[in-house]
Scaffold this active site. Structure first.
Site, PDB file in Angstrom:
ATOM      1  N   LYS D  97       0.888  -1.169   0.000  1.00 52.28           N
ATOM      2  CA  LYS D  97       0.000   0.000   0.000  1.00 52.28           C
ATOM      3  C   LYS D  97       0.918   1.208   0.000  1.00 52.28           C
ATOM      4  O   LYS D  97       1.658   1.448   0.961  1.00 52.28           O
ATOM      5  CB  LYS D  97      -0.905   0.010   1.239  1.00 52.28           C
ATOM      6  CG  LYS D  97      -1.805   1.228   1.235  1.00 52.28           C
ATOM      7  CD  LYS D  97      -2.582   1.428   2.524  1.00 52.28           C
ATOM      8  CE  LYS D  97      -3.152   2.848   2.531  1.00 52.28           C
ATOM      9  NZ  LYS D  97      -3.693   3.220   3.847  1.00 52.28           N
ATOM     10  N   GLY D 158      -7.816   9.376   9.470  1.00 56.01           N
ATOM     11  CA  GLY D 158      -8.081   9.457  10.905  1.00 56.01           C
ATOM     12  C   GLY D 158      -9.101  10.493  11.309  1.00 56.01           C
ATOM     13  O   GLY D 158      -9.320  10.715  12.500  1.00 56.01           O
ATOM     14  N   GLY D 185     -11.005   8.235   5.988  1.00 53.17           N
ATOM     15  CA  GLY D 185     -12.155   9.094   6.211  1.00 53.17           C
ATOM     16  C   GLY D 185     -13.374   8.416   6.789  1.00 53.17           C
ATOM     17  O   GLY D 185     -14.208   9.062   7.419  1.00 53.17           O
ATOM     18  N   ASN D 206      -9.327   1.974   9.372  1.00 53.09           N
ATOM     19  CA  ASN D 206      -8.539   1.613  10.550  1.00 53.09           C
ATOM     20  C   ASN D 206      -9.113   2.300  11.794  1.00 53.09           C
ATOM     21  O   ASN D 206      -9.697   1.654  12.657  1.00 53.09           O
ATOM     22  CB  ASN D 206      -7.069   2.029  10.325  1.00 53.09           C
ATOM     23  CG  ASN D 206      -6.139   1.580  11.437  1.00 53.09           C
ATOM     24  OD1 ASN D 206      -6.555   1.268  12.548  1.00 53.09           O
ATOM     25  ND2 ASN D 206      -4.863   1.533  11.150  1.00 53.09           N
ATOM     26  N   THR D 207      -8.979   3.637  11.833  1.00 54.16           N
ATOM     27  CA  THR D 207      -9.357   4.361  13.051  1.00 54.16           C
ATOM     28  C   THR D 207     -10.827   4.159  13.431  1.00 54.16           C
ATOM     29  O   THR D 207     -11.156   4.097  14.614  1.00 54.16           O
ATOM     30  CB  THR D 207      -9.084   5.867  12.863  1.00 54.16           C
ATOM     31  OG1 THR D 207      -7.785   6.027  12.293  1.00 54.16           O
ATOM     32  CG2 THR D 207      -9.117   6.590  14.193  1.00 54.16           C
TER      33      THR D 207
END
Lengths: 256, 256, 256, 256
Positions: D97, D158, D185, D206-207
């Site tokens: 990535k 994030g 996002g 992720n976040t």
């Protein structure tokens, strides 16, 4: 506001394409209060058969309207640079609105070619105003290369969708060392006011005026909207609150 | 614009609460160009110890500002009717901005009580301007009962959130037999322009001006924004398009 | 979730109108996992010539689907109450989805008539689920009158516009003493997920499934979307941040 | 779905940073159903003192989770290429990535450096998944250079702001010759569903999971949301209508 060493009393820049006829265009330019009109360099050339647009513009609005030639239709840095040079020679101005398009359908900028052309034209002494993405990194690079202003898009050219990503425009304005001019996407007056509230130094638009039912009235609307948005920005807007707050006192004679 | 048989040159109505001081309020009223200022009837009464707001207003802006007393803080039709009657007696005007609140935190209208109070006040000869939901059915019923205008909310009073549901406001404007005045929620100039573009006859606001960092400048911004939005509405905006459309011709001398 | 004393394993309620044919409708009901299907009482009656919808529903999905008759098309409290009574007699259920429409074009509720009908039906022993505005005061009044749930609209019935005013729905959910079921406006899966994230107890939809190109697949999508939105609500979403925050550590072996 | 010649049963890719602890991370990965977990190559290296993340991941979820190393924190093509090469050597995978950041605060991509690094890595045999702007021209260029997928941002990394410009994502999906993976996002389940409805092949986040109050439950929510959004896309949503349309027939026994 100062861009490229020139002062502007009006923060509205206007395009000259797509009006019902030249009379309406000139009246709209006058009504808008603009001091900068953008013209596709190709069209000027093709207009050679009649009195040139340049001569006409010189006579309206007390001669206060400057010309901003643009490179609409260019797909590579090379094409755009050649067009800019031709424009400088023909119109005797180093100002250029730089468009380098990466997609003919979307009329979306090609970032690599745009940066390349900006560098070359700045080095060649042009006052470069590049039409670009609503991308803070690209905007900063353009400024670092010497662009006189950056002109991020609000939405696709000619779409009238307004500002698709206000947060991005606000971020760009907050960080830009050069004036930010919102370019493309404006559809109506509130869009132009919003651009100014987000921190733009000016607004450039064309279709929103030329394709309104009454272009001259819309030009006046845009003039007021830009003034309103600018004043609102300077006035410092109230904070947004999650819940209601009474504007009137809640205790008094009756009930309460 | 005509409401309740009175003509207005300005489509901006302004509140008088929450300013840093009276001087700023009067300057903001003057800068806004408003011809109608709304005042909580309770506050006027409590102000009796000093020169009344009414007398003060009569002397600014060439006396062109009319007073629109309001029933802020009333929770029932009965309270609101009594307040209106007191107001008419004290201020010698049949005009009343009718607020009947169903929730002290949200300052949200109580539809049933509002309709009841409107009916009673209209029958009693008042010129009634009810503050109401952005609900087309309630707006139509208020008009049927004889309200001189309807005043749907854009967002919670004092929230500055703008117009939460533009589609609802547009629908109300398209169907209303009486003028629609957007009331509550306006936070900045582009919000006011949008209200007019959606078809509102006027905008009423208070906190957006009184709580701006510079209320007088914001008042001027609102004046221009309302003018811009109105002109844009009359000018007939361009259609919104899903994709890009060149404003400049795409064929020419170079490349193309 | 419990409404009117009945427990539901599924938080998706589905309408039965407008499907290409009955087979597709039954497959969609099964795929959705719903335990509550709403039916216009008029249509049931008109269906009398063939096997009734009631009998058919009793046989699908292991008989887990309960019937929620509705008063679609009623314009007054009186009409709606009569329709509900007819429904109770014919279908042997005290459950009623109460629709009282104030505008035939917008299919928007009439708040006064709705409150009147709710009061009457609750007093008559019905389990009343009123379709209402996204208005916190009206929702609270309906709950105070004894409604088993409140069903504010997300947008116009059959419009597929999604939730026009999420803030209003969130406010209603935060303050409601009874379950909030989002009714009307849902167009696709993310709309249904959002409704649950805002705090709704369940979602009622019809056209989004019946008018999808593949209703059965869309019914399954809605089942998953409601589950996802509910789980996200319970999981407690991350806060929204104005700027970027690295998810990966920014220091390391190379560069950094 | 196939990317870089590898088939995926799950369309949700998950990050591994910022969890309360490793146990929660592994449970969240399992609950999400993901088959691809992204890891900052720097963190893996720093984790060398303990059992490496790679070994741990190999043991959870039946070993179905592949590793997608990323170049988070790299500011130039050169840095990113070196990091990718180090990663390939250490982890024995050509998958990368690719993040090349042009602004440390915004974590916004640098388009020029990104294109350069993509070209170099593709030529070197990598399977490159670049994190990029929501810019259709850049996305097309990345695909032309041989990227296995393009990963436009929905909003700042994030930030949890959701998809700031859905129209741009939809345009990119409609024109991309390679799979589009929404990256950055996403804040909650409805955001992930929306990404899939716009035409994305997958979602990377992720976040939104690691910083939820209950990461494992949120991981399950995301799994269902991605499935729901994908199914809704395939089902073909109803058209959005400007006004109401009855789902129930409006004529019948009573009133009507």
């Amino acid at each position: 506001m100062t861009i490229g060493g020139r002062s502007f009393g009006s923060r509205l820049f206007l395009g000259t394409a797509g009006y019902p006829n030249q009379r309406v265009m000139l009246d709209a330019l006058a009504a808008s209060g603009t001091e900068l009109a953008t013209v596709a360099i190709r069209r000027i050339s093709l207009d050679g058969y009649s009195e040139s647009l340049v001569d006409v513009l010189a006579r309206v609005a007390g001669g206060r309207i400057n010309l901003l030639p643009n490179t609409a239709g260019c797909l590579t840095a090379r094409e755009a640079v050649l067009t800019a040079q031709l424009s400088r020679e023909a119109l005797d101005t180093p100002w250029i609105k730089l468009e380098v398009i990466g997609d003919r359908d979307l009329l979306y900028p090609d970032v690599e070619e745009l940066l390349r052309a900006t560098e070359e034209l700045v080095n060649d002494g042009f006052v470069v105003l590049p039409y670009c993405n609503d991308d803070p990194v690209t905007c900063r690079k353009l400024a670092d290369l010497g662009a006189a202003a950056v002109m991020p898009l609000g939405a696709y050219i000619g779409s009238g969708q307004g500002i698709r990503n206000p947060h991005a425009i606000e971020t760009i304005c907050a960080r830009s060392p050069v004036p930010v001019v919102l370019d493309a996407g404006i559809g109506t007056a509130s869009d132009a006011a919003l651009a100014m509230e987000l921190g733009c130094a000016a607004v450039l638009l064309n279709t929103a005026v030329s394709k309104a039912r009454d272009p001259v009235r819309m030009a006046a609307a845009m003039r007021d909207a830009v003034a309103a948005g600018r004043a609102a920005r300077l006035a410092g807007r109230m904070p947004v609150r999650g819940f209601a707050e009474p504007s009137s006192p809640q205790l008094g004679l009756i009930g309460g």
